[in-house]
Scaffold this motif. Structure first.
Motif, short mmCIF file in Angstrom:
data_model
loop_
_atom_site.label_atom_id
_atom_site.label_comp_id
_atom_site.label_asym_id
_atom_site.label_seq_id
_atom_site.Cartn_x
_atom_site.Cartn_y
_atom_site.Cartn_z
N MET A 170 -9.98 1.76 -1.46
CA MET A 170 -9.40 1.47 -0.15
C MET A 170 -7.89 1.40 -0.23
O MET A 170 -7.35 0.71 -1.07
CB MET A 170 -9.92 0.12 0.36
CG MET A 170 -11.02 0.30 1.37
SD MET A 170 -11.13 -1.13 2.43
CE MET A 170 -12.79 -1.64 2.02
N SER A 171 -7.18 2.10 0.68
CA SER A 171 -5.74 2.08 0.59
C SER A 171 -5.11 1.02 1.49
O SER A 171 -3.95 0.68 1.33
CB SER A 171 -5.18 3.46 0.90
OG SER A 171 -5.76 3.99 2.07
N ASP A 172 -5.92 0.47 2.45
CA ASP A 172 -5.44 -0.63 3.30
C ASP A 172 -4.13 -0.35 4.03
O ASP A 172 -3.27 -1.21 4.15
CB ASP A 172 -5.26 -1.92 2.46
CG ASP A 172 -6.60 -2.56 2.18
OD1 ASP A 172 -7.51 -2.40 3.03
OD2 ASP A 172 -6.75 -3.19 1.13
N LYS A 193 -20.38 6.08 11.43
CA LYS A 193 -20.91 5.02 10.55
C LYS A 193 -21.15 5.58 9.16
O LYS A 193 -20.81 4.95 8.16
CB LYS A 193 -22.21 4.47 11.12
CG LYS A 193 -22.00 3.48 12.24
CD LYS A 193 -23.24 2.63 12.40
CE LYS A 193 -23.74 2.67 13.81
NZ LYS A 193 -25.03 2.03 14.01
N ARG A 199 -19.77 8.28 7.76
CA ARG A 199 -18.54 8.64 7.07
C ARG A 199 -17.78 7.42 6.58
O ARG A 199 -17.20 7.44 5.50
CB ARG A 199 -17.66 9.51 7.98
CG ARG A 199 -18.23 10.92 8.10
CD ARG A 199 -17.36 11.82 8.93
NE ARG A 199 -15.98 11.88 8.42
CZ ARG A 199 -14.99 12.45 9.09
NH1 ARG A 199 -15.22 13.02 10.26
NH2 ARG A 199 -13.79 12.47 8.59
N VAL A 200 -17.78 6.35 7.37
CA VAL A 200 -17.09 5.12 6.97
C VAL A 200 -17.82 4.46 5.80
O VAL A 200 -17.21 4.01 4.84
CB VAL A 200 -16.92 4.16 8.17
CG1 VAL A 200 -16.44 2.79 7.73
CG2 VAL A 200 -15.95 4.77 9.18
N ALA A 201 -19.16 4.46 5.86
CA ALA A 201 -19.94 3.86 4.77
C ALA A 201 -19.73 4.66 3.48
O ALA A 201 -19.45 4.09 2.42
CB ALA A 201 -21.41 3.81 5.14
N GLY A 222 -17.26 6.80 2.64
CA GLY A 222 -15.88 6.81 2.18
C GLY A 222 -15.46 5.52 1.50
O GLY A 222 -14.55 5.51 0.68
N ASN A 223 -16.10 4.41 1.87
CA ASN A 223 -15.68 3.12 1.33
C ASN A 223 -16.58 2.61 0.21
O ASN A 223 -16.43 1.49 -0.26
CB ASN A 223 -15.59 2.08 2.45
CG ASN A 223 -14.42 2.37 3.38
OD1 ASN A 223 -13.28 2.11 3.04
ND2 ASN A 223 -14.70 2.95 4.53
N ARG A 237 -18.05 2.08 -3.46
CA ARG A 237 -17.33 2.12 -4.73
C ARG A 237 -18.31 2.27 -5.89
O ARG A 237 -19.49 2.09 -5.74
CB ARG A 237 -16.48 0.89 -4.96
CG ARG A 237 -16.90 -0.33 -4.16
CD ARG A 237 -16.37 -1.55 -4.78
NE ARG A 237 -17.29 -2.63 -4.48
CZ ARG A 237 -17.07 -3.88 -4.76
NH1 ARG A 237 -15.97 -4.22 -5.35
NH2 ARG A 237 -17.94 -4.81 -4.47
#
Lengths: 94, 100
Positions: free
Chosen positions: B1-3, B91, B93-95, B97-98, B100
Protein backbone atom coordinates in the motif's frame (compact mmCIF):
# COMPACT_ATOMS: atom_id res chain seq x y z
CA UNK A 1 -28.68 8.65 -13.83
CA UNK A 2 -26.47 6.02 -15.42
CA UNK A 3 -23.01 6.23 -16.98
CA UNK A 4 -24.32 6.79 -20.53
CA UNK A 5 -26.60 9.64 -19.39
CA UNK A 6 -23.69 11.29 -17.62
CA UNK A 7 -21.62 10.99 -20.81
CA UNK A 8 -24.47 12.49 -22.81
CA UNK A 9 -24.77 15.51 -20.51
CA UNK A 10 -21.05 16.21 -20.78
CA UNK A 11 -21.19 15.75 -24.56
CA UNK A 12 -24.12 18.20 -24.84
CA UNK A 13 -22.16 20.83 -22.91
CA UNK A 14 -19.05 20.33 -25.02
CA UNK A 15 -20.14 20.27 -28.67
CA UNK A 16 -16.51 20.81 -29.74
CA UNK A 17 -15.56 17.34 -28.42
CA UNK A 18 -16.12 14.02 -30.14
CA UNK A 19 -18.58 11.77 -28.34
CA UNK A 20 -15.94 9.04 -28.18
CA UNK A 21 -13.51 11.42 -26.46
CA UNK A 22 -16.16 12.35 -23.91
CA UNK A 23 -16.63 8.63 -23.27
CA UNK A 24 -12.89 8.20 -22.77
CA UNK A 25 -12.76 11.18 -20.43
CA UNK A 26 -15.59 9.97 -18.21
CA UNK A 27 -14.27 6.41 -18.20
CA UNK A 28 -10.75 7.62 -17.37
CA UNK A 29 -12.02 9.46 -14.31
CA UNK A 30 -13.73 6.39 -12.83
CA UNK A 31 -10.87 4.13 -13.89
CA UNK A 32 -8.35 6.38 -12.15
CA UNK A 33 -10.34 6.26 -8.90
CA UNK A 34 -10.59 2.45 -8.96
CA UNK A 35 -6.88 2.14 -9.84
CA UNK A 36 -5.92 4.39 -6.94
CA UNK A 37 -7.95 2.34 -4.48
CA UNK A 38 -6.54 -0.92 -5.79
CA UNK A 39 -3.09 0.47 -4.90
CA UNK A 40 -4.43 1.33 -1.44
CA UNK A 41 -4.51 5.08 -2.17
CA UNK A 42 -7.22 7.54 -1.18
CA UNK A 43 -9.00 9.86 -3.59
CA UNK A 44 -10.20 13.06 -1.98
CA UNK A 45 -12.59 15.19 -4.01
CA UNK A 46 -13.35 18.24 -1.87
CA UNK A 47 -17.03 19.08 -1.72
CA UNK A 48 -18.02 15.77 -3.28
CA UNK A 49 -16.48 13.10 -1.08
CA UNK A 50 -13.52 10.82 -0.47
CA UNK A 51 -12.87 7.26 -1.62
CA UNK A 52 -10.66 5.15 0.60
CA UNK A 53 -9.84 1.56 1.39
CA UNK A 54 -10.75 -0.07 4.68
CA UNK A 55 -9.22 -3.20 6.07
CA UNK A 56 -11.49 -5.93 7.36
CA UNK A 57 -9.70 -8.21 9.82
CA UNK A 58 -9.67 -11.96 9.43
CA UNK A 59 -12.49 -13.60 11.37
CA UNK A 60 -14.21 -16.88 11.91
CA UNK A 61 -17.43 -16.78 9.95
CA UNK A 62 -20.21 -19.27 9.78
CA UNK A 63 -21.92 -20.90 6.86
CA UNK A 64 -25.49 -19.75 7.54
CA UNK A 65 -26.93 -22.88 5.98
CA UNK A 66 -24.88 -25.53 7.75
CA UNK A 67 -23.70 -23.60 10.80
CA UNK A 68 -20.18 -24.74 10.01
CA UNK A 69 -17.35 -22.43 11.10
CA UNK A 70 -15.20 -21.09 8.24
CA UNK A 71 -12.05 -19.02 8.38
CA UNK A 72 -12.60 -15.69 6.55
CA UNK A 73 -9.34 -14.05 5.53
CA UNK A 74 -8.40 -10.41 6.03
CA UNK A 75 -9.61 -8.29 3.14
CA UNK A 76 -9.76 -4.73 1.88
CA UNK A 77 -12.97 -3.03 0.85
CA UNK A 78 -13.75 0.27 -0.93
CA UNK A 79 -15.32 3.00 1.19
CA UNK A 80 -16.87 6.37 0.33
CA UNK A 81 -17.46 9.25 2.69
CA UNK A 82 -19.69 12.08 1.49
CA UNK A 83 -18.10 15.53 1.44
CA UNK A 84 -19.46 18.32 3.59
CA UNK A 85 -20.72 20.51 0.76
CA UNK A 86 -22.65 17.67 -0.89
CA UNK A 87 -24.04 16.52 2.48
CA UNK A 88 -25.29 20.05 3.10
CA UNK A 89 -26.72 20.35 -0.40
CA UNK A 90 -28.64 17.09 0.05
CA UNK A 91 -30.31 18.71 3.02
CA UNK A 92 -31.03 22.04 1.40
CA UNK A 93 -28.34 23.89 3.34
CA UNK A 94 -26.12 25.07 0.51
CA UNK B 1 0.00 0.00 0.00
CA UNK B 2 1.40 3.38 -0.95
CA UNK B 3 -1.05 5.43 1.19
CA UNK B 4 -1.07 8.38 -1.16
CA UNK B 5 -3.97 10.78 -1.54
CA UNK B 6 -5.12 11.72 -5.02
CA UNK B 7 -7.09 14.87 -5.72
CA UNK B 8 -8.96 16.50 -8.59
CA UNK B 9 -5.55 17.46 -9.94
CA UNK B 10 -4.52 13.83 -10.39
CA UNK B 11 -7.81 13.03 -12.13
CA UNK B 12 -7.46 15.93 -14.54
CA UNK B 13 -3.84 14.94 -15.16
CA UNK B 14 -5.10 11.46 -16.14
CA UNK B 15 -7.66 13.02 -18.51
CA UNK B 16 -4.95 15.28 -19.94
CA UNK B 17 -2.71 12.25 -20.62
CA UNK B 18 -5.54 10.15 -22.04
CA UNK B 19 -7.21 12.63 -24.38
CA UNK B 20 -4.68 15.38 -24.89
CA UNK B 21 -6.93 18.30 -24.08
CA UNK B 22 -5.35 21.28 -22.35
CA UNK B 23 -4.81 20.95 -18.59
CA UNK B 24 -7.40 23.66 -18.10
CA UNK B 25 -10.08 21.90 -20.15
CA UNK B 26 -9.26 18.60 -18.47
CA UNK B 27 -9.76 20.13 -15.04
CA UNK B 28 -13.01 21.71 -16.21
CA UNK B 29 -14.32 18.34 -17.42
CA UNK B 30 -13.50 16.60 -14.13
CA UNK B 31 -15.42 19.37 -12.38
CA UNK B 32 -18.42 18.98 -14.73
CA UNK B 33 -18.59 15.24 -14.08
CA UNK B 34 -18.64 15.77 -10.30
CA UNK B 35 -21.14 18.60 -10.69
CA UNK B 36 -23.59 16.53 -12.77
CA UNK B 37 -23.35 13.64 -10.34
CA UNK B 38 -23.95 15.93 -7.36
CA UNK B 39 -26.89 17.66 -9.05
CA UNK B 40 -28.58 14.34 -9.85
CA UNK B 41 -28.13 13.20 -6.24
CA UNK B 42 -29.51 16.48 -4.89
CA UNK B 43 -32.57 15.95 -7.11
CA UNK B 44 -32.95 12.61 -5.33
CA UNK B 45 -31.80 10.50 -8.27
CA UNK B 46 -29.65 7.43 -7.95
CA UNK B 47 -26.35 7.60 -9.84
CA UNK B 48 -25.40 4.23 -11.24
CA UNK B 49 -21.99 3.90 -12.88
CA UNK B 50 -21.64 0.41 -14.32
CA UNK B 51 -18.55 -1.51 -13.16
CA UNK B 52 -17.80 1.32 -10.69
CA UNK B 53 -20.68 1.53 -8.24
CA UNK B 54 -23.99 3.09 -7.27
CA UNK B 55 -24.60 6.25 -5.28
CA UNK B 56 -28.02 6.41 -3.67
CA UNK B 57 -29.90 8.65 -1.31
CA UNK B 58 -31.44 7.34 1.88
CA UNK B 59 -33.95 9.18 4.00
CA UNK B 60 -33.16 9.00 7.70
CA UNK B 61 -35.97 9.49 10.19
CA UNK B 62 -35.75 11.95 13.09
CA UNK B 63 -34.40 10.45 16.31
CA UNK B 64 -33.16 11.46 19.70
CA UNK B 65 -29.41 11.47 19.90
CA UNK B 66 -27.15 12.01 22.85
CA UNK B 67 -24.11 14.21 23.23
CA UNK B 68 -21.54 11.56 24.14
CA UNK B 69 -19.54 14.01 26.21
CA UNK B 70 -22.31 15.50 28.34
CA UNK B 71 -24.95 12.76 28.06
CA UNK B 72 -27.42 15.47 27.09
CA UNK B 73 -30.27 14.46 24.78
CA UNK B 74 -30.38 16.28 21.45
CA UNK B 75 -33.00 15.93 18.73
CA UNK B 76 -31.58 14.80 15.36
CA UNK B 77 -33.66 16.09 12.48
CA UNK B 78 -34.75 13.88 9.60
CA UNK B 79 -32.12 14.07 6.87
CA UNK B 80 -30.96 12.66 3.58
CA UNK B 81 -27.71 10.75 3.45
CA UNK B 82 -25.70 9.47 0.53
CA UNK B 83 -24.49 5.90 0.39
CA UNK B 84 -22.09 4.37 -2.10
CA UNK B 85 -22.29 0.72 -3.01
CA UNK B 86 -19.18 -0.41 -4.92
CA UNK B 87 -19.67 -2.75 -7.88
CA UNK B 88 -18.45 -6.33 -7.73
CA UNK B 89 -15.67 -5.43 -10.12
CA UNK B 90 -14.43 -2.60 -7.90
CA UNK B 91 -14.62 -4.78 -4.78
CA UNK B 92 -12.64 -7.48 -6.53
CA UNK B 93 -9.99 -5.10 -7.82
CA UNK B 94 -9.58 -3.40 -4.44
CA UNK B 95 -9.41 -6.75 -2.62
CA UNK B 96 -6.89 -8.17 -5.14
CA UNK B 97 -4.71 -5.08 -5.28
CA UNK B 98 -4.36 -4.81 -1.51
CA UNK B 99 -3.68 -8.45 -0.84
CA UNK B 100 -0.28 -9.16 0.69
Amino acid sequence: MIRSELIQKIADENPHLYQRDVERIVNTIFEEITDAMSRGDRVELRGFGAFSVKKRDARVGRNPRTGEAVQVEEKHVPFFKTGKLLRDRLNGKA
Amino acid sequence: MSDKTLTRMDLSEAVFREVGLSRNDSAQLVESVLQHMSDALVRGEQVKISSFGTFSIREKAARVGRNPKTGEEVPINPRRVLTFRPSHLMKERVAEGNKR
